[in-house]
Motif scaffolding. Structure first.
Motif, short mmCIF file in Angstrom:
data_model
loop_
_atom_site.label_atom_id
_atom_site.label_comp_id
_atom_site.label_asym_id
_atom_site.label_seq_id
_atom_site.Cartn_x
_atom_site.Cartn_y
_atom_site.Cartn_z
N ILE A 18 0.86 -1.18 0.00
CA ILE A 18 0.00 0.00 0.00
C ILE A 18 0.90 1.23 0.00
O ILE A 18 1.74 1.37 0.88
CB ILE A 18 -0.92 0.03 1.23
N GLU A 19 0.73 2.08 -0.99
CA GLU A 19 1.51 3.31 -1.08
C GLU A 19 0.56 4.50 -1.08
O GLU A 19 -0.29 4.62 -1.96
CB GLU A 19 2.38 3.32 -2.35
N LEU A 20 0.69 5.35 -0.07
CA LEU A 20 -0.11 6.58 0.02
C LEU A 20 0.70 7.67 -0.67
O LEU A 20 1.61 8.25 -0.09
CB LEU A 20 -0.38 6.93 1.48
N ARG A 21 0.38 7.90 -1.93
CA ARG A 21 1.13 8.85 -2.74
C ARG A 21 0.29 9.25 -3.94
O ARG A 21 -0.75 8.66 -4.22
CB ARG A 21 2.45 8.24 -3.21
N LYS A 22 0.79 10.26 -4.65
CA LYS A 22 0.12 10.67 -5.89
C LYS A 22 0.17 9.53 -6.91
O LYS A 22 1.17 8.83 -7.02
CB LYS A 22 0.79 11.91 -6.48
N ILE A 23 -0.90 9.36 -7.62
CA ILE A 23 -0.98 8.39 -8.71
C ILE A 23 -0.37 9.04 -9.95
O ILE A 23 -0.65 10.20 -10.24
CB ILE A 23 -2.45 8.01 -8.98
N THR A 24 0.46 8.32 -10.67
CA THR A 24 1.01 8.88 -11.91
C THR A 24 -0.04 8.80 -13.01
O THR A 24 -0.95 7.95 -12.96
CB THR A 24 2.28 8.14 -12.35
N SER A 25 0.11 9.65 -13.99
CA SER A 25 -0.85 9.63 -15.10
C SER A 25 -0.79 8.31 -15.85
O SER A 25 -1.82 7.80 -16.30
CB SER A 25 -0.63 10.82 -16.03
N MET A 57 0.22 -2.04 -4.76
CA MET A 57 1.27 -2.56 -5.62
C MET A 57 1.43 -4.07 -5.44
O MET A 57 1.23 -4.60 -4.35
CB MET A 57 2.61 -1.88 -5.27
N ASP A 58 1.79 -4.74 -6.52
CA ASP A 58 2.24 -6.12 -6.48
C ASP A 58 3.65 -6.07 -7.05
O ASP A 58 3.83 -5.98 -8.27
CB ASP A 58 1.34 -7.03 -7.32
N ASN A 59 4.64 -6.03 -6.16
CA ASN A 59 6.03 -5.74 -6.52
C ASN A 59 6.06 -4.36 -7.16
O ASN A 59 5.69 -3.39 -6.53
CB ASN A 59 6.63 -6.85 -7.38
N GLU A 60 6.43 -4.24 -8.42
CA GLU A 60 6.51 -2.93 -9.08
C GLU A 60 5.25 -2.60 -9.88
O GLU A 60 5.16 -1.52 -10.47
CB GLU A 60 7.73 -2.89 -10.01
N LYS A 61 4.29 -3.49 -9.90
CA LYS A 61 3.08 -3.33 -10.72
C LYS A 61 1.96 -2.69 -9.90
O LYS A 61 1.62 -3.19 -8.82
CB LYS A 61 2.64 -4.70 -11.24
N THR A 62 1.38 -1.62 -10.42
CA THR A 62 0.24 -0.98 -9.77
C THR A 62 -1.00 -1.79 -10.13
O THR A 62 -1.36 -1.90 -11.30
CB THR A 62 0.08 0.47 -10.23
N ILE A 63 -1.65 -2.36 -9.12
CA ILE A 63 -2.80 -3.23 -9.37
C ILE A 63 -4.12 -2.63 -8.91
O ILE A 63 -5.19 -3.15 -9.20
CB ILE A 63 -2.60 -4.61 -8.72
N GLY A 64 -4.05 -1.50 -8.18
CA GLY A 64 -5.27 -0.84 -7.73
C GLY A 64 -4.98 0.59 -7.32
O GLY A 64 -3.87 0.90 -6.89
N ILE A 65 -5.98 1.44 -7.49
CA ILE A 65 -5.86 2.84 -7.10
C ILE A 65 -7.18 3.33 -6.52
O ILE A 65 -8.23 2.74 -6.75
CB ILE A 65 -5.46 3.76 -8.28
N GLY A 66 -7.10 4.44 -5.80
CA GLY A 66 -8.28 5.13 -5.31
C GLY A 66 -7.90 6.57 -5.02
O GLY A 66 -6.76 6.85 -4.65
#
Length: 132
Positions: free
Chosen positions: A1-8, A42-51
């Motif tokens: 879980i990363e609490l940060r800005k989502i990249t475009s 994240m799943d390793n380096e892959k973004t698998i979900g956002i909110g």
């Protein structure tokens, strides 16, 4: 879980797995800069979900773009996103603040677990899309 800005690029990659309308990258960049809160799963380096949470940061908060890659759905990823969002709201929204969301078709029961209710028929929500 990363609490940060989502990249475009993360945003567009996940959004493209939905049936939502396409959005120009310049619009996405501007939108993401204005988030009140955002979370990436994240799943390793892959973004698998956002909110995301958007709004005025005082009276109105809107949960936006809760997206989980299809191959990761039904594994609790959405719950991780919502737990992070609910913690943010608990710590940042004042008493009687309004928290809204527009649920995608078939997802109402997911949000009901977090005490969100459907609008009454005598208080319908409305929207419009700007077409240029």
């Amino acid at each position: 879980i990363e609490l940060r800005k989502i990249t475009s690029s993360e945003y567009l990659s996940l959004r493209n797995t939905t049936e939502w309308a396409s959005v120009e990258i310049k619009t996405v960049k501007k939108a993401l800069e204005n988030d009140l809160f955002s979370v990436c799963i994240m799943d390793n380096e892959k973004t698998i979900g956002i909110g995301r949470v958007i709004g005025d940061g005082a009276i109105y908060f809107y949960i936006q773009d809760v997206i989980v890659l299809p191959e990761y759905q039904k594994r609790g990823i959405g719950n991780l996103i919502m737990a992070s969002i609910e913690t943010f709201l608990l710590n940042n929204a004042d008493n009687d603040s309004f928290v809204g969301l527009m649920a995608a078709k078939g997802t109402q029961n997911f949000y009901k677990k977090y005490a969100y209710i459907e609008r009454p028929k005598d208080r319908p929500g409305m929207y419009k899309l700007i077409q240029k």
